[in-house]
Design a protein around this motif. Sequence first.
Motif, mmCIF file in Angstrom:
data_model
loop_
_atom_site.group_PDB
_atom_site.id
_atom_site.type_symbol
_atom_site.label_atom_id
_atom_site.label_comp_id
_atom_site.label_asym_id
_atom_site.label_seq_id
_atom_site.Cartn_x
_atom_site.Cartn_y
_atom_site.Cartn_z
ATOM 1 N N PRO A 115 55.537 47.146 39.326
ATOM 2 C CA PRO A 115 54.504 46.710 40.270
ATOM 3 C C PRO A 115 55.117 46.018 41.483
ATOM 4 C CG PRO A 115 54.527 45.288 38.357
ATOM 5 C CD PRO A 115 55.457 46.414 38.041
ATOM 6 N N SER A 116 54.408 46.134 42.619
ATOM 7 C CA SER A 116 54.888 45.542 43.861
ATOM 8 C C SER A 116 54.390 44.126 44.070
ATOM 9 C CB SER A 116 54.461 46.411 45.046
ATOM 10 O OG SER A 116 53.057 46.565 45.070
ATOM 11 N N ARG A 117 53.480 43.636 43.249
ATOM 12 C CA ARG A 117 52.976 42.265 43.372
ATOM 13 C C ARG A 117 52.689 41.721 41.986
ATOM 14 N NH1 ARG A 117 47.661 43.941 43.185
ATOM 15 N NH2 ARG A 117 47.281 45.975 44.147
ATOM 16 N N THR A 118 52.339 40.465 41.961
ATOM 17 C CA THR A 118 52.161 39.780 40.672
ATOM 18 C C THR A 118 50.714 39.607 40.263
ATOM 19 O OG1 THR A 118 52.218 37.637 41.810
ATOM 20 C CG2 THR A 118 54.314 38.515 40.948
ATOM 21 N N GLY A 119 49.787 39.915 41.135
ATOM 22 C CA GLY A 119 48.375 39.719 40.820
ATOM 23 C C GLY A 119 47.511 40.786 41.436
ATOM 24 N N PRO A 120 46.203 40.746 41.155
ATOM 25 C CA PRO A 120 45.289 41.747 41.700
ATOM 26 C C PRO A 120 45.012 41.523 43.178
ATOM 27 C CG PRO A 120 44.076 40.135 40.425
ATOM 28 C CD PRO A 120 45.528 39.797 40.246
ATOM 29 N N SER A 121 44.531 42.569 43.853
ATOM 30 C CA SER A 121 44.160 42.479 45.267
ATOM 31 C C SER A 121 42.681 42.715 45.492
ATOM 32 C CB SER A 121 44.965 43.503 46.086
ATOM 33 O OG SER A 121 44.663 44.829 45.692
ATOM 34 N N LEU A 122 41.992 43.320 44.524
ATOM 35 C CA LEU A 122 40.565 43.564 44.672
ATOM 36 C C LEU A 122 39.800 42.254 44.571
ATOM 37 C CD1 LEU A 122 40.073 46.798 42.529
ATOM 38 C CD2 LEU A 122 40.005 46.614 45.013
ATOM 39 N N PRO A 123 38.691 42.114 45.296
ATOM 40 C CA PRO A 123 37.893 40.887 45.174
ATOM 41 C C PRO A 123 37.317 40.749 43.780
ATOM 42 C CG PRO A 123 36.744 42.557 46.481
ATOM 43 C CD PRO A 123 38.136 43.062 46.279
ATOM 44 N N ALA A 124 37.118 39.509 43.363
ATOM 45 C CA ALA A 124 36.661 39.247 41.995
ATOM 46 C C ALA A 124 35.303 39.874 41.716
ATOM 47 C CB ALA A 124 36.618 37.732 41.757
ATOM 48 N N GLU A 125 34.423 39.918 42.719
ATOM 49 C CA GLU A 125 33.089 40.474 42.479
ATOM 50 C C GLU A 125 33.112 41.982 42.272
ATOM 51 O OE1 GLU A 125 33.741 39.923 46.952
ATOM 52 O OE2 GLU A 125 34.030 38.757 45.107
ATOM 53 N N ALA A 126 34.207 42.645 42.634
ATOM 54 C CA ALA A 126 34.313 44.089 42.429
ATOM 55 C C ALA A 126 34.908 44.440 41.075
ATOM 56 C CB ALA A 126 35.157 44.712 43.540
ATOM 57 N N VAL A 127 35.366 43.476 40.313
ATOM 58 C CA VAL A 127 36.015 43.719 39.017
ATOM 59 C C VAL A 127 35.070 43.253 37.911
ATOM 60 C CG1 VAL A 127 38.016 43.259 37.575
ATOM 61 C CG2 VAL A 127 38.268 43.383 40.074
ATOM 62 N N PRO A 128 34.569 44.159 37.040
ATOM 63 C CA PRO A 128 33.676 43.762 35.956
ATOM 64 C C PRO A 128 34.380 42.829 34.961
ATOM 65 C CG PRO A 128 33.615 46.130 36.308
ATOM 66 C CD PRO A 128 34.765 45.611 37.099
ATOM 67 N N ALA A 129 33.653 41.854 34.468
ATOM 68 C CA ALA A 129 34.230 40.924 33.497
ATOM 69 C C ALA A 129 34.617 41.636 32.211
ATOM 70 C CB ALA A 129 33.234 39.799 33.211
#
Length: 825
Positions: A445-459
């Motif tokens: 991976p090129s980064r350590t965390g997600p880039s999508l906004p939290a509201e776009a990712v289902p819990a």
Amino acid sequence: MTAAPTRRDARRRPAPSRTGFYVGQAVVIDLLLAVGAIAAWPIYRSTAFIVVVSAGISAGHVVAAMGVRWRWSGWWVALAALGAYLALGVPVAAAGSLSSADAALRALVSVATAPVTGWKDLLTLELPLGSYQATLAPTLLLFLGSAVAALSIAWRGTRWWMPAVAVSLVPAVFGVAFGARSLAAPLRVGPVAVQPETLVGIAALVTALVAVIWRTTDERRRALATASAATGVVRGPGGRRRGSAARAATAVGMVVVAIAAAAVWGPWALADQPRSVARSVVDPILELERAPSPLAAYRASFTDERYDETLFTVTASTGLDRVRLATLPFYDGRTVRAVDPVTGTADPMTSFTRVPSSLDESAAGAAVVTVRMGTGTGIWVPTIGALRAIAFEGPRAADFADGFFHNAATGGAIEIADPGLTAGDAYRLDVVPEPAAAPVASLVPSRTGPSLPAEAVPASLTEWIEAQQAGSGGSGLETLLDRLRSRGYLSHALQLTPGQTPSWLQDLGEGGFQSSRAGHSADRIGALFTQLLDREAEAPGGSDADLVAAVGDDEQFAVAGMIIADQLGFNARVVVGTRLASAEDLPVCDEGACRGGDLAAWIEVQDAAGRWTPIDVTPQHESFPSPDLEQRRDPENPTDVRRDEAEPVLPADASPADGDRPAQDAPDEQADLSALWTAVRIGGISLLAVVVLVGPLVTVLAIKALRRRGRRRRPDVAGRFTGGWEEYVDTAVDHGYPAPAHLTRQELALLFAQGADGGAGTRLATWADRSVFDVAPPSTEENDEFWRIVAAERSRFAAGKGFWARLRARLSLRSLLPRTRPRRR
């Protein structure tokens, strides 16, 4: 005792010849234009560019020389330059259009409108432009116009010659402003790295200094020669050498300091800095924002009406296994799309540009692919691999080339010609096959965390990832996607028509039908992972076949795979397309004929090295979802239905994003307005050409009419008389009469009479003098008579002259320019 610095010669020497001046001035102007050509070379990178620049500069020399030889006014020089541009435009700037009369006519229209619309092509096409269509026309006009203006000013000007240097630098500014968004690779001279743009700037500075020094030196030499020829006094050579050496040393010192500062400070200051040029803020107007996401319409391709329709046919060599329709890098929780909803078309991932020639001439191993359209794919153009060039076939090839836009970052392409690609249209692609996909487990991976906004990712998705304990990196991504696919079940419909089996279900051959909603919003994806979590809670430790619960198709699973990859630190995007070959049991285009049922969606994941790896995410269809889970339903309470009292309740309209699209009503028949649009377009182009050609002339006439009206309607009577006298003098000046500022009004009236009866002019002069100096100014009635005489004098000035002479007087700019007193010798 030293000799006197000057001596007197009894014989007066003749004035120096002007031929050397004209040649020398042309050489220094050509040096400045050559620097501009070097600055603009990266825009085209074609031998046709050299031909255009050479022709433009040569024609500029001819027009400027003719203007000096016959003492043309500025209008005649401009008209001659415009005529030279139109004459050279098609054979020089659009030589490829000479193959047919129709193509030459279209090229002539493009050349004529290039001064107004040519900037759009320069800013929306991918560099280098080569000799694409008429994109060289603005460059021809620029270099021809710069040469004409600079040489005319330099050859004619005595005091105000400095604008010639500024005009000669315009092509260099053009090369920078219309250049690429990024800086070129630096040139290394030993330990020093120098930007090519810096070298162009230094060259422009040096040549500008050379032009200024040459002109000032030449003027000084000619002044001394003139004085020597008039007086016989000759200055000794020592003083000239010392003065020239001092000026040269000063100029060289300035240049050395500037070069040293630019070489040391430039690369450091510009490192990792974006280059702000014109194409950075001008983007093509596309249909992307209005076009629906192709993934939202994915399920419509699996209806019986479209399942067996041939969308397009591909003829390609082996090793090319994926056809790309659309690349969708952005997800906002509702839909994936090609345009970033936050930054819009300013993002490089949505920077669609036209393809003028070859995109990457250095790429090796290119393959040729032919695509012939069937029912079509809307604005999305099927492409394969890394595009190098595209060539359309058929009578509308030029229209398709104008409407074709490509995104080098994502590989997607669209066609916005109206109408677009239809059945029978074909094109040829020169492509570079993509390298073999790396194993998913090897990706970093090129980064350590997600880039999508939290509201776009289902819990439920993040909860499911944590429950799998699959690890991180490429191995974790491979494990999660394998489990997602093996625990999902393929379904393309919400319900079945009683008594009918859809074509897609017949082709699967195994298993059975399971209902699934369309759409890929965050709510729909969350429901998918809720099913997985519920099944895992009911059958802990079960095999993948026991844990099958998520029902959907590529639409949901591609978005789910994209979010999973993003949560692990990978850049990911959804790709809609078809497969020509597959190592798995997945739909492929038989013999290159891609049907609606062959449409697929997969994801591409980028690792730390910048490579994009395609990964299939289609769920399996062999293991049916567990009946223990699927048979759980809400209790059904029997209800007696009284049919005579029952009222039908219509269901609410379903959302296209979260369910099957409702059947569209038959489109209303509309009148064919294509002929009207063609007529309007031709009329608009013709009107634009007329405005470009006639607009400046009408502007001059309007300025003079407004000036005359303002003079005649001045509030005080004395002002109207002086305004009428000014109008009388300006009219004479426009007709070629001299108007020395030191003459009185009476003397000017006699000068304008030129042997004729000067009574009318004398009366005007007398009234004008009375309006200024008399205690009692002339009356209003005399003012009307005054302006009647002014109109009669205007007719007298024009009498005896031909049509072109009268037109030249009407359009003359001499009266609009300030007239100063002549300098005394």
